[in-house]
Design a protein around this motif. Structure first.
Motif, short mmCIF file in Angstrom:
data_model
loop_
_atom_site.label_atom_id
_atom_site.label_comp_id
_atom_site.label_asym_id
_atom_site.label_seq_id
_atom_site.Cartn_x
_atom_site.Cartn_y
_atom_site.Cartn_z
N ALA A 254 0.84 -1.22 0.00
CA ALA A 254 0.00 0.00 0.00
C ALA A 254 0.87 1.26 0.00
N THR A 255 1.94 1.25 0.80
CA THR A 255 2.84 2.41 0.85
C THR A 255 3.54 2.62 -0.49
N GLU A 256 3.99 1.53 -1.09
CA GLU A 256 4.69 1.65 -2.37
C GLU A 256 3.77 2.15 -3.47
N LEU A 257 2.54 1.67 -3.50
CA LEU A 257 1.60 2.12 -4.53
C LEU A 257 1.22 3.59 -4.33
N THR A 258 1.11 4.01 -3.07
CA THR A 258 0.82 5.43 -2.80
C THR A 258 1.95 6.31 -3.30
N GLU A 259 3.20 5.91 -3.02
CA GLU A 259 4.35 6.68 -3.51
C GLU A 259 4.41 6.63 -5.04
N LEU A 260 4.04 5.50 -5.62
CA LEU A 260 4.05 5.37 -7.07
C LEU A 260 3.10 6.38 -7.71
N ILE A 261 1.91 6.53 -7.15
CA ILE A 261 0.94 7.49 -7.69
C ILE A 261 1.48 8.92 -7.58
N MET A 262 2.09 9.25 -6.43
CA MET A 262 2.63 10.59 -6.24
C MET A 262 3.75 10.88 -7.22
N VAL A 263 4.64 9.90 -7.44
CA VAL A 263 5.76 10.11 -8.37
C VAL A 263 5.24 10.22 -9.80
N GLN A 264 4.23 9.44 -10.15
CA GLN A 264 3.66 9.53 -11.50
C GLN A 264 3.05 10.91 -11.75
N ARG A 265 2.37 11.45 -10.74
CA ARG A 265 1.77 12.78 -10.90
C ARG A 265 2.87 13.84 -11.06
N ALA A 266 3.93 13.73 -10.27
CA ALA A 266 5.04 14.67 -10.40
C ALA A 266 5.72 14.53 -11.75
#
Length: 289
Positions: A254-266
């Motif tokens: 869950a933590t990794e997927l949350t960070e993945l979404i944030m990095v994709q948006r950036a």
């Protein structure tokens, strides 16, 4: 416009590296003893553009000047050495460490092309460390009748006296919480085979991953003793070896997927800035026609 494109391009490179790091964490979610990596960033260059003196009005509290950045870069990867969940197994060679400790292993030294390096005494070796305790028993030519405790890749596990853990072939053995290995000989007597060497982590930020679930001390460290120290009394330092246990990865999906979404948006934001800068430069060039 040039500044916008440079800043966006630099940031895209750093974000791509973090995407690769997240992908590596997710790929090793089920790897025994794996420790997730975290990324840290820093500004590439920050400059202050001077503004016209007329903008310096009386009562102004903000700095007189425009601070402009030139993107961010990946400054380093840090290991998250938090404890993973211990699961029970039926294999006596499965060992897990409770606490901030590492097993020490001996790995062949290779050159830049991946070829073994040999010294006067034979092949040169180097010392690395691991949390993965899925060991096996391997035979060595110079130790006839004995088997040695090794990693799944065949790297020997070091003992507390910087030797090997040697057990007679087909002998029953036990490993206690301090890492002491004993076996039963043919006469039924209990014989000590040695103590598994445990290293206490003093400076986790200076531990780097080198592949195959192995760790090394950062290259720029002059005194490795300040990073890792041998554990003399595991029980007194909150470190224990658990036989018939395997430590799961500490990666939380869950933590990794949350960070993945944030990095994709950036990443999308910087890609759009790069496209916008290119469009504005194209429009400026067309004004001369």
């Amino acid at each position: 416009m040039n500044r916008t494109m440079i800043s966006a391009a630099v940031s895209l490179n750093a974000l791509q590296q973090k995407l690769d790091m997240i992908a590596n964490n997710v790929a090793n979610m089920n790897t025994v003893g794996y420790k997730r990596q975290e990324a840290s960033f820093q500004d590439v260059l920050t400059s202050v553009l001077e503004q016209h003196p007329d903008t310096q009005l009386r009562g102004r509290h903000s700095p007189h000047g425009l601070t402009v950045g030139h993107g961010a870069r990946l400054s380093g990867l840090r290991l998250d050495l938090s404890q993973g969940t211990l699961i029970a197994t039926d294999n006596p060679l499965d060992l897990a460490i409770e606490g901030r400790g590492l097993f020490e292993v001996e790995v062949p030294l290779l050159d830049d092309e991946g070829n073994p390096v040999f010294d006067e005494d034979g092949q040169a070796m180097r010392t690395l460390w691991t949390r993965s305790g899925q060991f096996q028993l391997s035979a060595m030519e110079e130790l006839e009748g004995y088997v040695v405790l090794t990693t799944s890749e065949g790297y020997p596990v070091r003992s507390a006296d910087d030797g090997y853990i040697m057990i007679p072939a087909h002998a029953d053995f036990q490993i206690d919480a301090a890492g002491n290995v004993t076996y039963t000989d043919v006469d039924g007597a209990i014989v000590e085979a040695g103590q598994i060497k445990l290293m206490r982590i003093m400076r986790p930020e200076l531990i780097t991953a080198v592949g195959s679930n192995l760790y090394d001390v950062a290259a720029n460290v002059q005194d490795a003793d300040n990073v890792l120290q041998q554990v003399d009394d595991p029980a007194g330092e909150g470190i224990a070896v658990r036989q018939y246990r395997a430590e799961q990865s500490n990666v939380d999906l869950a933590t990794e997927l949350t960070e993945l979404i944030m990095v994709q948006r950036a990443y999308q934001l910087n890609a759009r800035a790069l496209i916008t800068g290119d469009t504005m430069m194209s429009l400026a060039n067309q004004l001369r026609r």
